[in-house]
Design a protein around this motif. Structure first.
Motif, PDB file in Angstrom:
ATOM      1  N   CYS B 310     -61.905  -5.127  25.391  1.00 35.80           N
ATOM      2  CA  CYS B 310     -61.064  -6.250  24.951  1.00 35.80           C
ATOM      3  C   CYS B 310     -61.915  -7.448  24.536  1.00 35.80           C
ATOM      4  O   CYS B 310     -62.671  -7.986  25.332  1.00 35.80           O
ATOM      5  CB  CYS B 310     -60.108  -6.638  26.070  1.00 35.80           C
ATOM      6  SG  CYS B 310     -59.181  -8.133  25.725  1.00 35.80           S
ATOM      7  N   PRO B 311     -61.807  -7.896  23.276  1.00 33.49           N
ATOM      8  CA  PRO B 311     -62.630  -9.026  22.832  1.00 33.49           C
ATOM      9  C   PRO B 311     -62.274 -10.327  23.549  1.00 33.49           C
ATOM     10  O   PRO B 311     -63.148 -11.151  23.795  1.00 33.49           O
ATOM     11  CB  PRO B 311     -62.325  -9.128  21.338  1.00 33.49           C
ATOM     12  CG  PRO B 311     -61.020  -8.435  21.151  1.00 33.49           C
ATOM     13  CD  PRO B 311     -60.957  -7.372  22.207  1.00 33.49           C
ATOM     14  N   LEU B 319     -57.717 -12.895  30.085  1.00 32.09           N
ATOM     15  CA  LEU B 319     -56.917 -11.736  29.677  1.00 32.09           C
ATOM     16  C   LEU B 319     -57.607 -10.427  30.065  1.00 32.09           C
ATOM     17  O   LEU B 319     -58.771 -10.226  29.759  1.00 32.09           O
ATOM     18  CB  LEU B 319     -56.696 -11.778  28.154  1.00 32.09           C
ATOM     19  CG  LEU B 319     -56.098 -10.530  27.500  1.00 32.09           C
ATOM     20  CD1 LEU B 319     -54.739 -10.189  28.077  1.00 32.09           C
ATOM     21  CD2 LEU B 319     -55.982 -10.720  25.993  1.00 32.09           C
ATOM     22  N   PRO B 321     -56.149  -6.430  29.758  1.00 26.65           N
ATOM     23  CA  PRO B 321     -55.004  -5.542  29.544  1.00 26.65           C
ATOM     24  C   PRO B 321     -54.743  -4.637  30.741  1.00 26.65           C
ATOM     25  O   PRO B 321     -53.595  -4.320  31.042  1.00 26.65           O
ATOM     26  CB  PRO B 321     -55.396  -4.733  28.308  1.00 26.65           C
ATOM     27  CG  PRO B 321     -56.809  -5.064  27.995  1.00 26.65           C
ATOM     28  CD  PRO B 321     -57.177  -6.307  28.712  1.00 26.65           C
ATOM     29  N   CYS B 361     -54.732 -12.988  23.115  1.00 25.56           N
ATOM     30  CA  CYS B 361     -54.890 -11.639  22.554  1.00 25.56           C
ATOM     31  C   CYS B 361     -55.057 -11.703  21.029  1.00 25.56           C
ATOM     32  O   CYS B 361     -54.321 -12.399  20.345  1.00 25.56           O
ATOM     33  CB  CYS B 361     -53.674 -10.800  22.927  1.00 25.56           C
ATOM     34  SG  CYS B 361     -53.586  -9.217  22.084  1.00 25.56           S
ATOM     35  N   THR B 362     -56.023 -10.956  20.519  1.00 22.13           N
ATOM     36  CA  THR B 362     -56.270 -10.949  19.075  1.00 22.13           C
ATOM     37  C   THR B 362     -55.496  -9.830  18.379  1.00 22.13           C
ATOM     38  O   THR B 362     -55.648  -9.626  17.185  1.00 22.13           O
ATOM     39  CB  THR B 362     -57.760 -10.748  18.757  1.00 22.13           C
ATOM     40  OG1 THR B 362     -58.095  -9.394  19.073  1.00 22.13           O
ATOM     41  CG2 THR B 362     -58.646 -11.679  19.559  1.00 22.13           C
ATOM     42  N   THR B 363     -54.723  -9.077  19.150  1.00 21.29           N
ATOM     43  CA  THR B 363     -53.959  -7.914  18.654  1.00 21.29           C
ATOM     44  C   THR B 363     -54.866  -6.934  17.907  1.00 21.29           C
ATOM     45  O   THR B 363     -54.487  -6.390  16.878  1.00 21.29           O
ATOM     46  CB  THR B 363     -52.787  -8.320  17.741  1.00 21.29           C
ATOM     47  OG1 THR B 363     -53.288  -8.834  16.499  1.00 21.29           O
ATOM     48  CG2 THR B 363     -51.898  -9.358  18.388  1.00 21.29           C
ATOM     49  N   CYS B 364     -56.042  -6.696  18.501  1.00 23.46           N
ATOM     50  CA  CYS B 364     -57.016  -5.852  17.807  1.00 23.46           C
ATOM     51  C   CYS B 364     -56.755  -4.361  18.002  1.00 23.46           C
ATOM     52  O   CYS B 364     -57.387  -3.530  17.375  1.00 23.46           O
ATOM     53  CB  CYS B 364     -58.421  -6.188  18.285  1.00 23.46           C
ATOM     54  SG  CYS B 364     -58.715  -5.646  19.978  1.00 23.46           S
ATOM     55  N   HIS B 365     -55.871  -4.024  18.937  1.00 27.74           N
ATOM     56  CA  HIS B 365     -55.480  -2.630  19.184  1.00 27.74           C
ATOM     57  C   HIS B 365     -56.549  -1.823  19.916  1.00 27.74           C
ATOM     58  O   HIS B 365     -56.379  -0.627  20.169  1.00 27.74           O
ATOM     59  CB  HIS B 365     -55.101  -1.915  17.873  1.00 27.74           C
ATOM     60  CG  HIS B 365     -54.200  -0.725  18.061  1.00 27.74           C
ATOM     61  ND1 HIS B 365     -54.675   0.537  18.320  1.00 27.74           N
ATOM     62  CD2 HIS B 365     -52.860  -0.601  18.060  1.00 27.74           C
ATOM     63  CE1 HIS B 365     -53.651   1.378  18.441  1.00 27.74           C
ATOM     64  NE2 HIS B 365     -52.536   0.696  18.297  1.00 27.74           N
ATOM     65  N   ALA B 366     -57.660  -2.450  20.293  1.00 24.99           N
ATOM     66  CA  ALA B 366     -58.717  -1.676  20.956  1.00 24.99           C
ATOM     67  C   ALA B 366     -58.218  -1.095  22.275  1.00 24.99           C
ATOM     68  O   ALA B 366     -58.504   0.053  22.613  1.00 24.99           O
ATOM     69  CB  ALA B 366     -59.934  -2.560  21.190  1.00 24.99           C
ATOM     70  N   CYS B 367     -57.445  -1.902  23.019  1.00 25.35           N
ATOM     71  CA  CYS B 367     -56.981  -1.433  24.333  1.00 25.35           C
ATOM     72  C   CYS B 367     -56.068  -0.221  24.183  1.00 25.35           C
ATOM     73  O   CYS B 367     -56.128   0.709  24.972  1.00 25.35           O
ATOM     74  CB  CYS B 367     -56.246  -2.553  25.070  1.00 25.35           C
ATOM     75  SG  CYS B 367     -54.915  -3.314  24.139  1.00 25.35           S
ATOM     76  N   MET B 378     -50.983  -4.153  24.597  1.00 30.36           N
ATOM     77  CA  MET B 378     -50.808  -5.129  23.515  1.00 30.36           C
ATOM     78  C   MET B 378     -49.330  -5.333  23.182  1.00 30.36           C
ATOM     79  O   MET B 378     -48.906  -6.438  22.843  1.00 30.36           O
ATOM     80  CB  MET B 378     -51.561  -4.641  22.286  1.00 30.36           C
ATOM     81  CG  MET B 378     -51.578  -5.600  21.141  1.00 30.36           C
ATOM     82  SD  MET B 378     -52.305  -4.808  19.685  1.00 30.36           S
ATOM     83  CE  MET B 378     -50.875  -4.010  19.003  1.00 30.36           C
ATOM     84  N   ILE B 381     -47.775  -7.767  25.482  1.00 25.81           N
ATOM     85  CA  ILE B 381     -48.218  -9.135  25.200  1.00 25.81           C
ATOM     86  C   ILE B 381     -47.415  -9.704  24.031  1.00 25.81           C
ATOM     87  O   ILE B 381     -46.931 -10.839  24.082  1.00 25.81           O
ATOM     88  CB  ILE B 381     -49.735  -9.154  24.902  1.00 25.81           C
ATOM     89  CG1 ILE B 381     -50.500  -8.772  26.172  1.00 25.81           C
ATOM     90  CG2 ILE B 381     -50.173 -10.512  24.378  1.00 25.81           C
ATOM     91  CD1 ILE B 381     -51.992  -8.631  25.995  1.00 25.81           C
TER      92      ILE B 381
HETATM   93  S1  SF4 Z   1     -55.154  -6.006  21.583  1.00 20.82           S
HETATM   94 FE1  SF4 Z   1     -55.812  -5.384  23.622  1.00 20.82          FE
HETATM   95  S2  SF4 Z   1     -58.028  -5.303  23.486  1.00 20.82           S
HETATM   96 FE2  SF4 Z   1     -57.344  -6.476  21.714  1.00 20.82          FE
HETATM   97  S3  SF4 Z   1     -57.380  -8.611  22.421  1.00 20.82           S
HETATM   98 FE3  SF4 Z   1     -55.318  -7.866  22.821  1.00 20.82          FE
HETATM   99  S4  SF4 Z   1     -55.387  -7.145  24.922  1.00 20.82           S
HETATM  100 FE4  SF4 Z   1     -57.513  -7.339  24.248  1.00 20.82          FE
END
Ligand code: SF4
Ligand SMILES: Cc1cc2nc3c(=O)[nH]c(=O)nc-3n(C[C@@H](O)[C@H](O)[C@H](O)COP(=O)(O)OP(=O)(O)OC[C@H]3O[C@@H](n4cnc5c(N)ncnc54)[C@H](O)[C@@H]3O)c2cc1C
Ligand code: SF4
Lengths: 251, 701
Positions: B310-311, B319, B321, B361-367, B378, B381
């Motif tokens: 998670c960035p 934060l 996840p 949250c940057t909504t990057c979808h990595a999690c 995500m 969130i």
């Molecule tokens: S999408 Fe997931 S990994 Fe990305 S910033 Fe949000 S909580 Fe962290």
């Protein structure tokens, strides 16, 4: 507590302002809520939340597009909206103040909020004139209002960062510079829902429009030359500046 | 083997255990069913089978942590083996003459030849060893090495029970169970070996060498081993080990819609009421979440893989996840098995994730991409954001300004609509107005590329390249509005819908065959979300259009750029969300640069930190920003492949251009590495003639 907020919609300056004839081209410009009125709506809603009561927003509909900002105010927490169907873009501050005072009188207000000024005409006199018509005290440049019983504690700002705390007996008219907290965001779903369901009370302006100010001409700013931006690394930019100074015989 | 009394005792104990287990399962089902509706899962049997296969091969856990995942194999296959072992043991206890140890003739069970028995025993014996080994490793990792991966940073909201070490207690109980259970079973096997060592049970034979054979021992071991099972079954339904069974199920029920398509803000079936005239979007309380998000918490392995990638967590924001999932789980546990049902009536921002974390949250979808059991932290969130927005919660002033500008101007930069296409008027050739004339490609430019003076030069290059290649394209000028990708992810669903309506209106007036975008964020929502609003278009990113133009010979590389050594950053919304990894790499190969891949690439690319509205934030938090870390990653990559070439960090997203140029400055790496858009390399490689804007300066002077 009856709280009234006078709000105004003004041409947006996000775009280049189009001028047509002797005024702004009202047909090709977006209208937005005067930014100080955003502050006064917030201050009014904060007072209501603290003491109870209703917030009524009122404005003069100068070009038939006021509903948008009234809906916005309702979405931000106002309870009632009233528009004075002025429909006269040329009505001056005296005229508008008279119409507003006339409409507000019937609302038996405890507090009337106005923005300290509106950025389209930069008059700043609507608030004071409403106060004069209603025979109420006026306090402008205000940055917070708290009400306890019949008295309001009001913070006012002066030049140089000075501030003062006033006790004002109600009813009163306040010119808001900034609200105690930053204005809240009105979610669009709420604004749209309000737009579909809210009723806006219409009030006919009292008496004929009798503007005594006439705008003769409006002119966009004259462009007098233009700036050149030097780009590149600091060394390159410095070299360009030196070259420029040399070419003008200054170095 | 058992006496009648023993049988009765065992049956009573077993029924009690099964009773508590069923109660546990029912509690899970009830909690999950309280959630709101979720988009329909289609073809459930097939997707469950698919998930079952993925789990069987442990595919999803091997996305990261390869060594630990290998050790986990011992646990996984060990426990599966033991399910059979326990069954066989019970049968042995109840059916006279049934035993699998001696390999003798079983007149009643002719199919049980010694081959089957020996194989079974060998597997059981070896897997016992594997189980003991892997559990020991995991216990050592948690309790002795105290692996940081299993902990949470101080500033992260945690359920008091988690803070007090609830997860450790769980692990200790289940770990101890496994060790004692397996040990008891092994001892039982050892005690049976009256004839000494059996080649098919090496471990048991070894123990037999020490302890010898004993009929009483077999009996006692049988009871110890199986009583443990009766205890642990109901316990598991109340612990984090629900993931044993819920994990695979959750994976089978995981999202089927495209990654880039958010679930609706207002789930199907939710209506307006007198107290809330707007049907309530998103989630304030636990049961406002969809049933799937509640199931997620039961599926969660609590492995923290998501936290690791998670960035926002990297950046030191509060934060995590995984903490979100763990907190949900403990909240439900307190309400169902504990004495705090009232805590379910507290907002999620007090029990599960802090408001500050929600907005980080940057909504990057990595999690979501990394999670082995198909969880979507995500999505929780974004749902919480949706409700905060509608409830008028205080939001960052920068975000608020952006939203307000988007509502009035259709862009977040407080610029008038009519100024949107101004950059195009400054070109040497006219750019068609797609609202007025027919074009093949409608170029959806986006806010940053239209207005930000740091990006506009690249926008112009894209136009020049398209023009050079003879592509029939146009833009919509003032009729284009922000596509709404990040607006939706900030949780402002109403504004998103308004923007979609505006753009759909504009598309309706325009004539085009395809849409091309330079902005991955616009690309994502146009491609994946507009179809839900009736906008079914053929949407592509400019990198694939460029590949096509090269393939068709409309663009040719005239200069090989062998003087550059470059790396490439996959934008979240192009790569992880939409699987476009190859087009940019193909272009880099064509232009002849030396290319080095960063360790975190493609699916595991590390977010620049701008998405989901973060770029609008007024406040900048302290700490090393994700973009700064990424620049360092690039430089480390180049250090490992030293050369005397010019080092470039290549991006294909306008927001990346801003984030990384800034990060190069703030890390003091100017002069070492330069950020460029891929289009700049293309321009150089095809030998594009450009009026040099710098030259204008010289002539003016
Ligand atoms: S999408 Fe997931 S990994 Fe990305 S910033 Fe949000 S909580 Fe962290
Ligand atoms: C004490 C003071 C300090 C100032 N300091 C500065 C300064 O530092 N910098 C600067 O640039 N200017 C400053 N000004 C502005 C000053 O130059 C202007 O003369 C004047 O204040 C501008 O007012 P306006 O035309 O916007 O007022 P108005 O148009 O009279 O509007 C004022 C308010 O009246 C209400 N209102 C007006 N019309 C309507 C309507 N039709 N319907 C409903 N409500 C309405 C609104 O609440 C509005 O906000 C200051 C003014 C004052 C009085
Ligand atoms: S949500 Fe997924 S990745 Fe995160 S801790 Fe739970 S199981 Fe692991």
């Amino acid at each position: 507590m009856n709280i009234v907020v006078a709000i105004k919609h003004i041409p947006s300056i996000a775009d280049d302002l189009p001028v047509k004839g002797n005024n702004v081209d009202f047909d090709s410009v977006d209208f937005v809520l005067n930014e100080f009125d955003e502050q006064s709506i917030e201050q009014a809603v904060l007072v209501k939340e603290a003491t109870g009561g209703t917030v009524t927003v009122v404005g003069v509909d100068m070009i038939g597009e006021l509903d948008g900002v009234l809906h916005l105010a309702l979405a931000k927490g106002a309870d009632k909206a009233v528009k004075i169907t002025g429909d006269d873009p040329a009505a001056d501050s005296h005229q508008q103040a008279k119409w507003l005072a006339e409409a507000i009188k019937g609302m038996s207000p405890n507090i009337v909020f106005a923005g300290v000024q509106a950025s389209n005409d930069l008059d700043g006199q609507i608030g004071p004139m409403i106060a004069a018509h209603l025979d109420m005290p006026y306090i402008g440049g205000v940055s917070s209002v708290e009400v306890a019983g019949d008295t309001a504690t009001v913070n006012k700002e002066f030049a140089g960062g000075f501030g003062a705390k006033y006790a004002v007996s109600l009813p009163m008219v306040v010119g808001v510079q900034a609200s105690t907290k930053p204005p809240r965001y009105a979610p669009i779903s709420k604004v749209r829902q309000v737009a579909q369901t809210a009723t806006i009370e219409k009030v006919a302006p009292s008496g004929e429009s009798s503007a005594r100010l006439t705008m003769k001409k409006m002119a966009p700013p004259v462009v007098t030359g233009h700036a050149e931006m030097f780009t590149g690394s600091s060394k390159e930019v410095a070299a360009k500046i030196v070259d420029l100074l040399k070419s003008k015989g200054l170095a | 083997m058992l006496t009648t009394i023993e049988r009765i005792v065992f049956v009573v104990l077993a029924l009690t255990s099964v009773g508590f287990t069923i109660h546990g399962i029912k509690t899970i089902v009830d909690s999950v069913r309280k959630g709101r509706s979720a988009p329909e899962v289609k073809n459930i049997p097939a997707s469950l089978v698919k998930a079952g296969i993925a789990v069987l091969f442990q595919r999803t856990i091997f996305r990261t942590r390869k060594i630990l995942s290998t050790i986990h194999l011992g646990l996984f296959f060990g426990l599966i083996t033991y399910a059979f072992v326990n069954l066989v043991d019970i049968l042995e206890g109840f059916i006279p003459g049934f035993d699998l140890v001696y390999g003798g003739k079983h007149p009643a069970f002719p199919f049980l030849n010694s081959g089957i028995i020996n194989t079974f025993n060998l597997i059981a014996d070896v897997m016992s060893g594997a189980l003991l080994f892997s559990v020991t490793v995991f216990l050592v990792r948690r309790f002795i090495v105290k692996d940081k991966q299993l902990t949470y940073r101080e500033n992260i909201l945690l359920n008091p029970k988690v803070k007090a070490g609830g997860q450790n207690k769980d692990s200790l109980i289940v770990g101890t169970f496994v060790i004692l259970h397996v040990a008891a079973r092994l001892m039982g096997q050892a005690f049976r070996l009256t004839d000494g060592a059996d080649a098919f049970t090496p471990i048991a034979s070894f123990l037999n060498g020490i302890f010898g054979a004993s009929q009483t021992g077999v009996h006692v071991a049988w009871w110890v081993s199986l009583c443990w099972v009766l205890y642990i079954l109901p316990y598991i339904t109340r612990s984090k080990h629900t993931h044993f069974t819920v994990g695979p199920v959750n994976l089978g029920l995981a999202k089927q819609n495209p990654r880039g398509q958010l679930d609706p803000a207002v789930p199907a079936g939710v209506r307006a009421t007198r107290t809330s005239p707007i049907p309530e979007p998103g989630a304030k309380f636990l049961h406002d979440l969809s049933w799937k998000r509640i199931l997620d918490s039961y599926a969660c392995v609590q492995c923290n893989r998501c936290q690791e990638v998670c960035p926002a967590n990297f950046y030191g924001r509060p934060l995590s996840p995984s903490a979100l999932e763990v907190n949900k789980r403990y909240l439900i546990k307190e309400a169902t098995f504990g004495s705090h049902p009232e805590r379910l009536l507290l907002p999620l921002t007090e029990t599960v994730i802090s408001a500050e974390a929600v907005w980080a949250c940057t909504t990057c979808h990595a999690c979501v991409s990394i999670c082995p059991v198909g969880n979507e932290p995500m999505a929780d969130i974004i749902d919480i954001r949706r409700r905060l927005i509608i409830d008028g919660a205080e939001i960052d002033s920068g975000v608020q300004n952006a939203l307000q500008s988007l509502a009035t101007n259709g862009n977040w930069m407080n610029k008038g609509k009519r100024l949107r296409g101004r950059w195009a008027k400054e070109l040497e050739f006219p750019v068609k107005n797609a609202s007025e004339e027919q074009v093949d490609y409608l170029w959806f430019v986006g806010d940053t590329a239209s207005f930000d003076e740091r990006v506009v030069p690249n926008t112009k290059i894209v136009a020049r390249i398209f023009n050079e290649a003879g592509l029939d394209f146009g833009i919509m000028y003032q009729n284009e509005s922000n596509a709404g990708n990040d607006v939706r992810r900030v949780g402002e669903e109403g504004l998103f819908e308004q923007l979609v309506e505006q753009n759909m209106g504009a598309f309706g007036k325009a004539q085009f065959k395809k849409i091309v975008t330079t902005d991955p964020h616009s690309f994502n929502t146009l491609k994946n979300e507009y179809p839900q609003f009736g906008g079914k278009f053929d949407v592509t990113h400019y990198t694939s259009v460029l590949v096509k133009l090269f393939d068709e010979g409309k663009l040719t590389v005239k200069n090989k750029l062998s003087n550059y050594q470059v790396t490439f950053h996959d934008p979240c919304y192009l790569g992880r969300y939409n699987g476009e990894f190859t087009a940019p790499r193909k272009l880099l190969e064509m232009v002849g640069v030396k290319f080095n891949e960063m360790p975190r690439n493609c699916e595991t690319s590390f977010c620049c930190g701008a998405g989901g509205g973060q770029i609008w934030n007024g406040k900048v938090a302290p700490g090393e920003r994700p973009a700064e870390n990424r620049i360092k990653e690039a430089l480390t990559t180049f250090d490992k492949n030293p050369s005397d070439k010019k080092l470039l960090f290549i991006v294909t997203c306008p927001k990346d251009m801003i984030m990384y140029s800034d990060a190069v400055k703030t890390t003091g790496k100017e002069g070492k590495i330069e950020v460029r858009d891929l289009i700049q390399l293309i321009a150089e490689a095809v030998g594009l003639e450009m009026p040099l804007e710098a030259e204008a300066v010289a002539s003016a002077a």
